[in-house]
Design an enzyme around this catalytic site. Structure first.
Site, PDB file in Angstrom:
ATOM      1  N   GLY A  15       0.872  -1.164   0.000  1.00  0.00           N
ATOM      2  CA  GLY A  15       0.000   0.000   0.000  1.00  0.00           C
ATOM      3  C   GLY A  15       0.906   1.210   0.000  1.00  0.00           C
ATOM      4  O   GLY A  15       1.898   1.244  -0.728  1.00  0.00           O
ATOM      5  N   SER A  25       5.994  -5.516  -0.852  1.00  0.00           N
ATOM      6  CA  SER A  25       5.947  -4.108  -1.258  1.00  0.00           C
ATOM      7  C   SER A  25       6.235  -3.168  -0.067  1.00  0.00           C
ATOM      8  O   SER A  25       7.344  -3.222   0.469  1.00  0.00           O
ATOM      9  CB  SER A  25       4.599  -3.861  -1.930  1.00  0.00           C
ATOM     10  N   ALA A  26       5.294  -2.350   0.373  1.00  0.00           N
ATOM     11  CA  ALA A  26       5.556  -1.466   1.519  1.00  0.00           C
ATOM     12  C   ALA A  26       5.977  -2.272   2.747  1.00  0.00           C
ATOM     13  O   ALA A  26       6.834  -1.844   3.530  1.00  0.00           O
ATOM     14  CB  ALA A  26       4.318  -0.628   1.837  1.00  0.00           C
ATOM     15  N   HIS A  35       9.275  -3.442  -6.327  1.00  0.00           N
ATOM     16  CA  HIS A  35       8.757  -3.113  -7.666  1.00  0.00           C
ATOM     17  C   HIS A  35       9.846  -2.448  -8.504  1.00  0.00           C
ATOM     18  O   HIS A  35       9.561  -1.511  -9.260  1.00  0.00           O
ATOM     19  CB  HIS A  35       7.558  -2.152  -7.595  1.00  0.00           C
ATOM     20  N   GLU A  54       9.666  -7.409  -9.579  1.00  0.00           N
ATOM     21  CA  GLU A  54       8.445  -8.152  -9.247  1.00  0.00           C
ATOM     22  C   GLU A  54       8.613  -9.631  -9.580  1.00  0.00           C
ATOM     23  O   GLU A  54       8.933  -9.979 -10.723  1.00  0.00           O
ATOM     24  CB  GLU A  54       7.263  -7.565 -10.012  1.00  0.00           C
TER      25      GLU A  54
END
Lengths: 235, 235
Positions: free
Chosen positions: A90, A122-123, A159, A194
């Site tokens: 997020g 991700s985050a 990413h 990714e």
């Protein structure tokens, strides 16, 4: 002994949430009946409940129960007692703000160092580094600090995106941005494409997935690291 | 009366620094022999001197002298006495940190509101908004605040980029990021594509250049604005 998976993304193109990682997660969380989910990054601003529900659906495929940290009155206690922990993606600024405001950045770092199995995507991966300063996210809220968990001795760029050589866009490429980070900071940075993840077992940090990752160090030419490489030399 | 140019980028693909804007700048700075340059954003970490030298070369083409704000002992005085001001692009976090640390965010805002001709490109445009929270840049330093000049009543997203519909990359598109900003903030955002600029004369704000711009408002569908549109309705 640290036991961490640090994944570039939760989702590959045309796949379901966490699908590509499920075989790995079955092993990673093999001793956990329940996973504590940290939904603070709230992608697109969705609620903690909505986010937790969607994560619960994915983990049901490997027969794990998921509880959201927001369901507990005492977030620090929830972290201490967790069998396994997952922090989803997020917005990194929103995630880091909430972890600091709830005073749980320190305890989360501690339990991970003590061996609670952790998954970040991700985050949730970004915060495994020393600071969140190589996030790709917009600063949509102002966090009290950029310090993060520091469970690996470098920063992450999830990413990671190679420059588009056909583009006429004059905005900075990802590599330019990371080089700019190194004009002001000496912390090494791993650009994780990714489909790649880092598997941390104790002090051993192994690059997994089919792709290479890109290592950026201050005043050095970036290097491509092969899948399977032990990254524990990066300090 | 405010007299501001807010440009998405300093440079178009295959062109020299500021080339596409020079005819406009000749008019904009017609009463200025000397431009005060604010090099704080330091693209790629270059020095204030290097950056100022390259800007001086561009302005020499329209017979303007350039002095860097770092050449003055008293930055606030330099801003107060400036005939015209240009803030160049680079990293918005570095720029905003330096403006706050040198205690000149307030006085810079004041002289612009009072009519000193101002040009911003990229990060220098970003700071014209209410906050820097819709920058594309990496948070490579921690600024004491995200507040910026507020010389227009909205935020800017320079180098606005349309989604690449062929991409399999799962990182957020620019539009997704701005929508995420609006999950937490109500300030309108203008996505300015490269080659567009806003021309602010008093309370009138006109979109210039050949392209449309994209207006994002909380809980509303984004709108494309035609070149020539008066944006003073956006609050």
């Amino acid at each position: 002994m640290k036991n961490i998976l640090i994944a570039s993304t939760s989702t590959l193109a045309n796949e379901g949430f966490l699908d590509y990682l499920l075989p790995e997660l079955q092993l990673h969380f093999k001793n956990c009946a329940t996973i504590l989910f940290i939904p603070y990054a709230r992608p697109g601003g969705i609620s903690h409940e909505e986010y937790t529900n969607s994560v619960a659906l994915a983990f049901a495929k490997i027969n794990k129960k998921v509880t959201g940290i927001h369901e507990f009155e005492d977030a620090a206690q929830a972290i201490k007692r967790a069998e396994g922990i997952f922090t989803g993606g997020g917005n990194t600024f929103v995630l880091v703000s909430q972890l600091h405001k709830n005073n749980v950045m320190g305890i989360l770092s501690q339990v991970i160092k003590d061996g609670t199995p952790y998954l970040g995507t991700s985050a949730g991966s970004n915060i495994c580094g020393l600071t969140m300063q190589t996030t790709n996210d917009m600063p949509i809220v102002y966090p009290p600090s950029f310090q993060t968990l520091g469970v690996v001795p470098f920063n992450l760029n999830p990413h990671y995106l190679d420059p588009d050589t056909n583009s006429k866009h004059m905005g900075e490429t990802r590599e330019t941005r990371i080089n700019e980070f190194h004009a002001f900071n000496s912390v090494p940075v791993i650009g994780l494409r990714e489909g790649s993840w880092l598997d941390v077992k104790g002090d051993k940090i192994t690059l997994k997935g089919n792709l290479t990752a890109r290592l950026f160090r201050q005043n050095q030419t970036p290097e491509e690291l092969e899948s399977g490489t032990d990254l524990s030399f990066i300090k």
